[in-house]
Motif scaffolding. Structure first.
Motif, mmCIF file in Angstrom:
data_model
loop_
_atom_site.group_PDB
_atom_site.id
_atom_site.type_symbol
_atom_site.label_atom_id
_atom_site.label_comp_id
_atom_site.label_asym_id
_atom_site.label_seq_id
_atom_site.Cartn_x
_atom_site.Cartn_y
_atom_site.Cartn_z
ATOM 1 N N THR A 163 4.052 7.366 1.326
ATOM 2 C CA THR A 163 3.936 6.623 2.576
ATOM 3 C C THR A 163 3.763 5.142 2.257
ATOM 4 O OG1 THR A 163 1.530 6.961 2.655
ATOM 5 C CG2 THR A 163 2.920 8.538 3.843
ATOM 6 N N THR B 39 0.841 -1.212 0.000
ATOM 7 C CA THR B 39 0.000 0.000 0.000
ATOM 8 C C THR B 39 0.870 1.254 0.000
ATOM 9 O OG1 THR B 39 -1.587 -1.269 1.337
ATOM 10 C CG2 THR B 39 -2.061 1.058 0.977
ATOM 11 N N GLY C 3 2.104 1.603 3.704
ATOM 12 C CA GLY C 3 1.164 1.071 4.685
ATOM 13 C C GLY C 3 1.816 0.067 5.616
ATOM 14 N N SER C 4 2.662 -0.823 5.054
ATOM 15 C CA SER C 4 3.365 -1.801 5.871
ATOM 16 C C SER C 4 4.547 -2.384 5.087
ATOM 17 C CB SER C 4 2.430 -2.942 6.292
ATOM 18 O OG SER C 4 1.925 -3.646 5.150
ATOM 19 N N VAL D 288 -2.201 5.114 -5.508
ATOM 20 C CA VAL D 288 -1.855 3.988 -4.644
ATOM 21 C C VAL D 288 -1.297 2.852 -5.487
ATOM 22 C CG1 VAL D 288 -2.675 2.281 -2.980
ATOM 23 C CG2 VAL D 288 -3.618 4.602 -2.950
ATOM 24 N N THR E 284 1.448 4.823 -1.103
ATOM 25 C CA THR E 284 0.579 5.933 -1.487
ATOM 26 C C THR E 284 1.405 7.168 -1.796
ATOM 27 O OG1 THR E 284 -1.185 5.090 -0.053
ATOM 28 C CG2 THR E 284 -1.360 7.387 -0.786
#
Length: 285
Positions: free
Chosen positions: A280, A217, A282-283, A244, A219
């Motif tokens: 960014t 994820t 997400g993980s 994304v 972004t």
């Protein structure tokens, strides 16, 4: 007008986990800047962030990783006894690799041939960036300003240029210039002088620099108050302010991402702008 090339990467400290505090040896922390105040300090509209120091006070910038700082543009405003306002330059720029609170640790004076002039012209932030040395591998930097008996001072602007110190944050996303053999950007993309009512595109990619982890994820977000910059996965749009990417495997590049820079039609006043594309994850898995 043409400007000299940027000296290094522009540091988006208002988005990367950096913390800025005003600190002195009498009162300790006088003020911690909010996220909104840090955004104002790192933009170019010279908004006042008012402080009331009664003793010499440092503006301390704490980074989330060790950084190499190579250039700066910053100054402060002073209210005089007759209620007039005066821009004043910063002084005593220093860096530390081991401070924990902005006062302790070892601090080294930066080598600065000339501090940035305290001028708030439309393009002062672009043409008056000043090189510094001696701030490699720092955890924090700080500066003061000349304190007199005025009733208040205000932070006005602080633009920092540099990069993370080698070996820091190995799981990271890099921006690549797809029009330059996928070279990592070393300075901000500069679209140059653009006539009113025109647009131009540039192709970039991003890369997962981790050697072991997949970025999930991912972004991309455009931060641009004047809405001059949009991004897309196609040269024909649609042009958006975010994108994304579901995942990027370790040491993998994305497909081409298109940036469109569009200047408003005349008679809108033009001048240097500073939009930002942030990323960014997400993980990491």
């Amino acid at each position: 007008m043409p400007y000299s090339a940027f000296p290094d990467r522009a540091i988006p400290y208002h988005l990367d986990g950096t913390v800025i505090k005003l600190i002195n040896s009498v009162s300790g922390v006088v003020k911690t800047l909010s996220a909104g105040e840090m955004t104002e300090l790192n933009d170019f509209d010279y908004t006042q962030i008012i402080v009331y120091p009664s003793v010499p006070t440092y503006c301390v910038t704490f980074f989330p990783e060790l950084r190499d700082i190579s250039a700066i543009f910053a100054f402060v405003l002073r209210r005089n006894l007759d209620s007039t306002l005066t821009n004043i330059p910063i002084t005593e720029l220093q860096g530390s690799a081991d401070t924990t609170n902005g006062l302790d640790g070892t601090w080294t004076n930066a080598t600065v041939a000339e501090y940035p002039p305290a001028v708030n012209d439309l393009d002062s932030w672009r043409k008056n960036i000043k090189a510094v040395s001696g701030l490699d591998g720092v955890k924090a930097i700080r500066f003061k300003w000349t304190l007199t008996t005025q009733s208040f001072y205000a932070l006005i602007i602080q633009h920092l240029y540099g990069q993370k110190t080698a070996g820091q944050t190995v799981d990271d996303i890099l921006f690549l210039d797809a029009e330059d053999g996928d070279a990592e950007f070393a300075i901000p993309q500069d679209f140059g002088d653009r006539p009113a009512g025109t647009s131009v595109q540039h192709q970039i990619k991003i890369k997962n620099a981790s050697t072991t982890l997949t970025a999930s994820t991912v972004t991309l977000t455009v931060y641009d108050a004047n809405d001059l910059i949009r991004i897309s996965d196609s040269s024909s749009g649609p042009w958006e302010t975010s994108m994304v990417i579901a995942s990027l495997a370790a040491n993998t590049k994305s497909d081409v991402i298109y940036i469109k820079c569009e200047t408003p039609a005349a008679p809108t006043p033009l001048g240097p702008q500073k939009p930002l594309i942030g990323v960014t994850v997400g993980s990491w898995v």
